[in-house]
Each structure stands twice: as C-alpha cells, then as structure tokens.
Design a protein around this motif. Sequence first.
Motif, mmCIF file in Angstrom:
data_model
loop_
_atom_site.group_PDB
_atom_site.id
_atom_site.type_symbol
_atom_site.label_atom_id
_atom_site.label_comp_id
_atom_site.label_asym_id
_atom_site.label_seq_id
_atom_site.Cartn_x
_atom_site.Cartn_y
_atom_site.Cartn_z
ATOM 1 N N UNK A 83 0.813 -1.222 0.000
ATOM 2 C CA UNK A 83 0.000 0.000 0.000
ATOM 3 C C UNK A 83 0.844 1.268 0.000
ATOM 4 N N UNK A 84 2.123 1.171 0.299
ATOM 5 C CA UNK A 84 3.074 2.296 0.341
ATOM 6 C C UNK A 84 2.788 3.284 1.469
ATOM 7 N N UNK A 85 2.002 2.904 2.455
ATOM 8 C CA UNK A 85 1.807 3.786 3.604
ATOM 9 C C UNK A 85 3.125 3.993 4.342
ATOM 10 N N UNK A 86 3.937 2.943 4.415
ATOM 11 C CA UNK A 86 5.240 3.044 5.079
ATOM 12 C C UNK A 86 6.155 4.007 4.331
ATOM 13 N N UNK A 87 6.183 3.891 3.015
ATOM 14 C CA UNK A 87 7.037 4.749 2.195
ATOM 15 C C UNK A 87 6.587 6.199 2.297
ATOM 16 N N UNK A 88 5.287 6.410 2.290
ATOM 17 C CA UNK A 88 4.741 7.767 2.360
ATOM 18 C C UNK A 88 5.107 8.450 3.671
ATOM 19 N N UNK A 89 5.180 7.678 4.760
ATOM 20 C CA UNK A 89 5.429 8.258 6.072
ATOM 21 C C UNK A 89 6.908 8.357 6.428
ATOM 22 N N UNK A 90 7.764 7.656 5.709
ATOM 23 C CA UNK A 90 9.173 7.588 6.105
ATOM 24 C C UNK A 90 9.879 8.926 5.887
ATOM 25 N N UNK A 91 10.390 9.564 6.945
ATOM 26 C CA UNK A 91 11.090 10.830 6.771
ATOM 27 C C UNK A 91 12.423 10.677 6.049
ATOM 28 N N UNK A 92 12.985 9.469 6.060
ATOM 29 C CA UNK A 92 14.248 9.222 5.362
ATOM 30 C C UNK A 92 14.018 8.713 3.939
ATOM 31 N N UNK A 93 12.761 8.614 3.542
ATOM 32 C CA UNK A 93 12.381 8.262 2.175
ATOM 33 C C UNK A 93 12.932 6.898 1.749
ATOM 34 N N UNK A 94 12.855 5.938 2.669
ATOM 35 C CA UNK A 94 13.280 4.563 2.403
ATOM 36 C C UNK A 94 12.189 3.854 1.610
ATOM 37 N N UNK A 95 12.590 2.965 0.704
ATOM 38 C CA UNK A 95 11.644 2.265 -0.178
ATOM 39 C C UNK A 95 11.412 0.832 0.320
ATOM 40 N N UNK A 96 10.498 0.703 1.280
ATOM 41 C CA UNK A 96 10.218 -0.614 1.855
ATOM 42 C C UNK A 96 9.611 -1.570 0.836
ATOM 43 N N UNK A 97 8.647 -1.072 0.039
ATOM 44 C CA UNK A 97 7.915 -1.946 -0.883
ATOM 45 C C UNK A 97 8.837 -2.504 -1.953
ATOM 46 N N UNK A 98 9.746 -1.687 -2.470
ATOM 47 C CA UNK A 98 10.709 -2.184 -3.454
ATOM 48 C C UNK A 98 11.480 -3.377 -2.905
ATOM 49 N N UNK A 99 11.939 -3.250 -1.659
ATOM 50 C CA UNK A 99 12.732 -4.322 -1.047
ATOM 51 C C UNK A 99 11.904 -5.589 -0.885
ATOM 52 N N UNK A 100 10.659 -5.438 -0.439
ATOM 53 C CA UNK A 100 9.799 -6.607 -0.229
ATOM 54 C C UNK A 100 9.530 -7.329 -1.543
ATOM 55 N N UNK A 101 9.195 -6.575 -2.592
ATOM 56 C CA UNK A 101 8.920 -7.219 -3.878
ATOM 57 C C UNK A 101 10.186 -7.842 -4.453
ATOM 58 N N UNK A 102 11.335 -7.212 -4.257
ATOM 59 C CA UNK A 102 12.599 -7.822 -4.704
ATOM 60 C C UNK A 102 12.797 -9.194 -4.072
ATOM 61 N N UNK A 103 12.494 -9.303 -2.777
ATOM 62 C CA UNK A 103 12.656 -10.593 -2.097
ATOM 63 C C UNK A 103 11.563 -11.577 -2.515
ATOM 64 N N UNK A 104 10.371 -11.079 -2.792
ATOM 65 C CA UNK A 104 9.302 -11.955 -3.303
ATOM 66 C C UNK A 104 9.685 -12.536 -4.664
ATOM 67 N N UNK A 105 10.376 -11.765 -5.475
ATOM 68 C CA UNK A 105 10.775 -12.252 -6.798
ATOM 69 C C UNK A 105 11.637 -13.499 -6.679
ATOM 70 N N UNK A 106 12.530 -13.507 -5.709
ATOM 71 C CA UNK A 106 13.356 -14.698 -5.506
ATOM 72 C C UNK A 106 12.491 -15.880 -5.079
ATOM 73 N N UNK A 107 11.587 -15.649 -4.131
ATOM 74 C CA UNK A 107 10.746 -16.738 -3.643
ATOM 75 C C UNK A 107 9.877 -17.311 -4.755
ATOM 76 N N UNK A 108 9.343 -16.454 -5.610
ATOM 77 C CA UNK A 108 8.433 -16.910 -6.663
ATOM 78 C C UNK A 108 9.172 -17.480 -7.861
ATOM 79 N N UNK A 109 10.141 -16.728 -8.380
ATOM 80 C CA UNK A 109 10.803 -17.123 -9.625
ATOM 81 C C UNK A 109 11.871 -18.191 -9.428
ATOM 82 N N UNK A 110 12.516 -18.212 -8.262
ATOM 83 C CA UNK A 110 13.599 -19.173 -8.030
ATOM 84 C C UNK A 110 13.153 -20.385 -7.220
#
Length: 679
Positions: free
Chosen positions: A337-364
């Motif tokens: 939902x990107x609520x975490x990204x929207x609120x992060x004052x350091x502008x960290x990209x949580x969703x990108x990291x999660x989907x990157x790790x999901x790609x390994x679980x799904x594709x590999x």
Amino acid sequence: MLESVIPWLLAGFIAVLLAGMVRRAQLWRAGQAEAVDWVAGLKAMPGRYLVDLHHVVDRDKVMSNTHVATAGGFVASMLLILLVHGFGFDTAWLAWPLLLTTSVMFVGALFVLRRRLNPPSRLSKGPWMRLPKSLLSFAVTFFVVTLPAAGILPDGFGSGVLAFLLLAGIVAGLGEMLLGMGWAGPMKHAFAGALHLAFHRRPERFGGTHDKGASTGLKLLDLDTFDNNTSDSKASGSKILGVAKPSDFIWNQLLGFDACVQCGRCEAMCPAFAAGQPLNPKKLIQDMVVGLAGGTDANYAGSPYPGKPVGEAKGSPLEVITEGLVSQETLWSCTTCRACVEECPMMIEHVDAIVDMRRFLTLEQGATPGKGAETLQNLIATDNPSGNNPASRSWWAADQNLRLMSEVKEAEVLFWVSDGAFDMRSQRILKAFVKILKAANVDFAILGDEERDSGDVARRLGDDATFQSLAKRNIATLSQYRFKRIVTTDPHAFHCLKNEYPAVYQKEYGDEAGSEGLGYEVLHHTRFINELVSAGKIQLETLATSGTVTYHDPCYLGRYNNEYDAPREVLNAMGIELAEMERSGFRSRCCGGGGGAPITDIPGERRIADMRMDDIRAVGATSSSDLVAVGCQQCTAMLEGVVEPRPEVQDIAEIVAAQLVEKAAAPLVEKVASKQEVA
C-alpha cells in the motif's frame, strides 16, 4: 589544560569517525552495482534534506522544530568547534556564534529528552534512550569551554574536578555524535541518511518536479542479464532472479536501509502490523541492516513482528534472507500500500525491497503461498488470475452495444475494462461507467477479448516474468489502434499502464519512457468523470440523502498516483458533504486487497478490511442508509466483505450514473457518421 586537550580529542574522534565511515561504505559496496551521478547527487543533497525530507518531518510540527534546532545546531556547532577549539581561532567573532548554536542545540535536546521520558510505542528504545543525554552533554560542555574565548570567563578557566567533568562531558558527547555516526550508533542515520538522499535509487521523488506517480512504479527486472555478482555466484555462473541475500540488493538500497532512524512512523501506518500479521516495516529494515553487517537482532529495541519474538533473527551479506533473517510470512503479509514509504522521513523504499525478495521466492523457489501458484498459473494459461475463459471477457457487455477497437480501429477513448469483466459485482461498476460515457456522447471503444490482465497481481507476487509477458502482449495489441486516452475503473491497471508499462516499452522498442511516449494518456475514471462534469458534458442531480457519506482513498489511486482531488470534486458536484475519516488522503488505511494479499492470505489477529470499516463507522457511517464512496473495484469487494451492519459501498461511477440528468443527445453512431461525412 582543556584547551590543549580538546584539539587532540577532536582529531582522534574524527579519525575514528572517518574509519567508521569507510567501514560502512564497504558494507554498502557489497551490494550490486548501479551507476549514479555522484556530483549531481551531492549538489542536490542539501535541497533534498531541507525541502523534501522536511516536508515529511513537518507533518509533526513539534518534532520538525525539534529536529531543526537539534540537527541544525549540531552541524553549525561542529563546524565552529573545529575552528575555535580545533584550529585555535578563538576570536569573539567565532565564539559568540558558537555559544548561540550550542544554545539552540541545547533547547532542541530538551525537547528530545521530553519526548523520550514517555516515548510512543512506535519509537525504538535501547541506545536511543541515551541520545538526549548525549546531546545535552555535547551542547553544555562546549558552551562552557567556549565562554573564555567569548571573553565571558578568564583564560585558563577550568581546573581540577571541573576540568575532569567538562572533559568527561566532551568525550561522552563526541563519542555519541561522531563514533555513533560512523560505527552503528543512533547517529548512524545522519551519515547514511545524507548519502541516501544524495544517491537515492528514485531521484525523481525529489524536487517536486516529477510527474504524478512517476516514482512509484517497480523497477523492471532484467530477465536476460540480471546476475548475482557475489563471489560464489560468479564461480558457479548461476543467475539469481530477485533478491536472495542482502548482497543481492543494489548498493544504494543497502545504503537506504542504513539510513533508518527507527522513528516507527512506518510501523504506525502499516495495515498488516495493525492487523496482527507478522510484519513490521521498521523491524524489516533493521533486519536488513543486520543482514548487511552480519549478526543477530538481539540488540533491536523496537516493536517485534506480531507473534514473533526478538532475538531469533540472524544473517550475513551472503546468507539467504528467508533462511534465518526474515520469515517468508513476513514478506507475504505486505499489501504494497506504500503507507510506510509515504510516512518515512528518510524516504526509504520498503515496498521495493519486499517485492525484490518476493521475486526470488516466486521465480527461483516457487514458494508463493496460498492460492498464489494457482493464480500465476491461471495468468499464464488464460491471461486472467481466476482462470476464466479468455473468450468470455466481453460477455458482461452483451447488452451494452459497445464498439470493439478491432472493428473501428480508432476512437478518442479506449475503455480498459480490466478483470472486473469476470466479476458480477464489478460488472455493475463497468456498466455504470458505460452509461456515463454514453450520456456524455464520448467516442469510445473497448478491446474486448483482445484485452489481457494488466499484470499487476503477477508483479506484486514477484512474478516479473509473467508481468512482462502480459505487458508486452498488451502493448503490441494497443499499438495496432489509434486513440488518445485510456480510461479505466481499476486503479491497479491504471498504475501499471501509466507507470510500469513505459519501462517495458522502452526495453522492447528503445523509445523514451513515459506514457506520452507510448502515444496515449492514461486516466482513472474519476478524473475523466470530473473532466466531463467540469466541461458540462454531463449534468448531475443533487444526491438526496439523510445519511453520512464518506470517501475511501484507494492506495493505488492516492499514494501511488497522487489522485485525491478528482473523486472528491465529483462527489461535491452532487452536493455531497463528505465526512472525512481521520485516516484519509495520503494517510488512508489500506482495504487489504492490494499486493496479492487476499491470494497469499497470511493470517493475523484481525482482517484489514474490518479495521477500515471501523474507520468508516467512526465518522458516523454505520448503517445501510449511509454510504461509502470508493474508486476501486478491489476496494469495493473488500469493504463489502465486512459483516453487516455496515454502510452501503458504491463506486463513484455508480453514484454518478444514478444521478445523471437525462438529456436528448445524438446517438454515437450518428456522431461518428457525421464525422465521416465531414472527412
């Protein structure tokens, strides 16, 4: 005595700081290479800090002012300390400003101390609890030892016990501020955060000049050349799709993890955490820091993942993340939902990291839980997630007399129907929007059975291969026809078409990215309806209701595409006075339907949709005489799945269609015929 010792202390601490900075940089370099514009990033960093970062911090005025006083006071004080006490320029012209900056820092530190006396549950404790004392120690001791240079106290002031106390305070303050900055103390975020802002993986997020939504599309996975460049993979020559180990992340993603200040704003906004599912965005980022540096989470002093104790996670840069550092259930709990990204004052990209790790679980590993594997197989076999017969995609429109692009070849508007075509509830929304289009005499057509799933679900589940396959085929179909705009009632398809297809198109054809480069504009139906109302192409009656009406902001329309005004303007055009929820706009709570969450179905203590309905009831919308307006088919399904009593849930298209003022208009076929005669 102090004046002779302080320069050596400064030199020693700065040397250790530099050594720590080099060590942190080496940890980040373990990640995958990605080119950045070093000079441009460093030049842009002050503006990104002062404007973009503080735009988020300023949502809490007290903490914003506290941060300005504390951080600004420290930076200015440190520069003056080096001049006055390091290089011996002890003139009153420098000493008085130093007294001022340490005073400002002292005031800011008092507010930090007050906050830490009774901290919110989202704030991490542990080492962070000593930070106010260290800030005060730094400010007070350097204020006192600067008094002689300002001419307030005589030279040589401070001896015996007083000198020892001042020296101890200086060591404590410098130790926290400088050693911590380079060696993983609470101040580490200052060093890593500054560089993170300079070399952010999404530079288009900064400056307020990026197109709406341009910074929210997932990065395209290179299925041809993506390679894990760690030493063991080089030796084996194997390719890794997605992120298996911390070292598989791009280097500036690792840098971003290190910038986390553990404020817990992401935790407070996360719907999965609130629902008791095993996800806490703050804990996830801190686990990534554990992974990049090596070790365990034993020193983590914040909220754990619900249902999972702290102290059991361990990892290193070359260990598989889901084999000891983070559980698979944590990654699959995210609704993206990107609520975490929207609120992060350091502008960290949580969703990108999660989907990157999901790609390994799904594709590999093929480890997509729940009905994930079945859904992905359906998408591959039938081009839709439910496995419906592709030839039945346009059955919903059997009585609508709609034109097909394959027949007319050209239209002003292409109506992208999306997978709501297979769902009886969503079909009511589609038919309502068709009624609006016809009432406005819009020149439109649909793809019919040529349309395929946009690929949204596949992509959020980590299957970028299926997403790219669907996107390429849809782009090829779209390229056969001429139209100026795509309009859709599905925010998820809207996001894919607008923000994620351009990268696929660029890779396939080498043209410039951007939906404009594809030759069309993509709009959500609420924006298009608002244009029709504003242009006078449709007239709406006032909605007569004695009940409460509120509006739910869909994540993929709001946070992903910054569209908050158009839906509200349409509702206002019908005389509706909205009762806004506390969690609305960019802070809207997710319905729980995004990111493939209903498919993976990770259990928690509550359903996210039930919590959102509680938000709705809190503004007085409690019974069937009340109304929740939405702009997303998935949100409609999730909210209607809440047990009654509850308010009625309707898409804005349904509300508008019911309030249309009927007027005589030339049939569309006559309009098209007249155009052809003129031609």
